[in-house]
Enzyme design. Structure first.
Site, PDB file in Angstrom:
ATOM      1  N   LYS A  26     -48.506  45.315  18.747  1.00 41.97           N
ATOM      2  CA  LYS A  26     -47.192  45.329  19.378  1.00 41.97           C
ATOM      3  C   LYS A  26     -47.086  44.058  20.222  1.00 41.97           C
ATOM      4  O   LYS A  26     -47.875  43.859  21.149  1.00 41.97           O
ATOM      5  CB  LYS A  26     -47.097  46.589  20.243  1.00 41.97           C
ATOM      6  CG  LYS A  26     -46.035  46.620  21.314  1.00 41.97           C
ATOM      7  CD  LYS A  26     -46.189  47.915  22.112  1.00 41.97           C
ATOM      8  CE  LYS A  26     -45.352  47.917  23.371  1.00 41.97           C
ATOM      9  NZ  LYS A  26     -45.466  49.193  24.097  1.00 41.97           N
ATOM     10  N   GLY A  79     -36.616  44.509  24.595  1.00 39.44           N
ATOM     11  CA  GLY A  79     -35.340  43.804  24.575  1.00 39.44           C
ATOM     12  C   GLY A  79     -34.776  43.547  23.193  1.00 39.44           C
ATOM     13  O   GLY A  79     -33.837  42.738  23.043  1.00 39.44           O
ATOM     14  N   GLU A 103     -41.896  57.692  19.012  1.00 38.37           N
ATOM     15  CA  GLU A 103     -42.870  57.580  20.110  1.00 38.37           C
ATOM     16  C   GLU A 103     -42.272  58.155  21.394  1.00 38.37           C
ATOM     17  O   GLU A 103     -41.152  57.802  21.776  1.00 38.37           O
ATOM     18  CB  GLU A 103     -43.220  56.100  20.287  1.00 38.37           C
ATOM     19  CG  GLU A 103     -43.902  55.747  21.580  1.00 38.37           C
ATOM     20  CD  GLU A 103     -43.900  54.248  21.836  1.00 38.37           C
ATOM     21  OE1 GLU A 103     -43.988  53.863  23.018  1.00 38.37           O
ATOM     22  OE2 GLU A 103     -43.804  53.456  20.870  1.00 38.37           O
TER      23      GLU A 103
END
Length: 213
Positions: free
Chosen positions: A128, A158, A39
């Protein structure tokens, strides 16, 4: 189906900040480590050019797409560049519809069950969980009790190799990986090392789940 691209290694490489001149080299390093979904966020320099180059070089073997897509008119431009995936930080129904009209996979970002079901009903191919820092594995487990079993759930934000196993145990199907995998200026050897570490952590987590089944 998007699941086919994530079967081998369900990790999405998020190349935020990448420049066109380095896109293919980085893409090949990720491919060699087992990644099949890449992506390019739209707030990177010349993102459509990077997508075009990656699609030309790796589009037969990898699902190439755009992230941080915030405007519906971009869907057609991403498709024209060879992208086949749109990822967003939010659950914008209009954006999901635009992606589907352009015959693109769409993975919207969600942070609540309401957003998740709104995205699903609008045609999302996966969701997501973003930002994962505020959606702990215990929350993922609770969501999994009500979300469709076949739906792919990908925490993003993270994520490190060390933090993956608890999410896998809670029902996550894969992850989006950002600065812990790639950041501008990082050399190819370092990116390769990080990519292999993530791939190993995923396989180890799955093996651990299987041993406790």
């Amino acid at each position: 189906m998007i699941r086919a691209w994530l079967d081998t290694l369900p990790l999405v490489a998020i190349l935020r900040g990448i420049k066109p001149e380095e896109a293919v080299e980085v893409g090949r390093v990720l491919f060699d480590a087992g990644f099949r979904v890449i992506e390019v966020p739209m707030n990177s320099p010349q993102p459509l050019e990077s997508i075009r180059l990656l699609a030309a070089a790796l589009g037969q073997q990898c699902l190439i797409g755009a992230g941080t897509v915030l405007r519906t008119e971009l869907a057609g431009q991403i498709a024209a560049a060879g992208g086949r995936l749109i990822v967003m930080p939010h659950a914008d129904v209009a954006m999901i519809h635009a992606a589907k009209r352009a015959d693109l996979y769409c993975v919207p970002g969600v942070a609540t069950p309401t957003e998740a079901f709104t995205a699903i009903h609008a045609g999302a191919d996966a969701i997501k969980l973003f930002p994962a820092e505020q959606i702990a594995p215990a929350v993922v487990k609770a969501w999994r009790a009500v979300l469709p079993r076949e739906l792919l759930v990908l925490p993003v934000g993270g994520i490190t190799p060390e933090s993956m196993a608890p999410y896998v145990a809670a029902g996550a199907n894969g992850f989006g990986l950002g600065s812990a995998l790639y950041s501008p200026g990082r050399d190819l050897q370092d990116i390769a090392r990080r990519a292999r570490a993530f791939a190993h952590a995923w396989k180890a987590g799955i093996a651990s789940e299987g041993s406790h089944a």
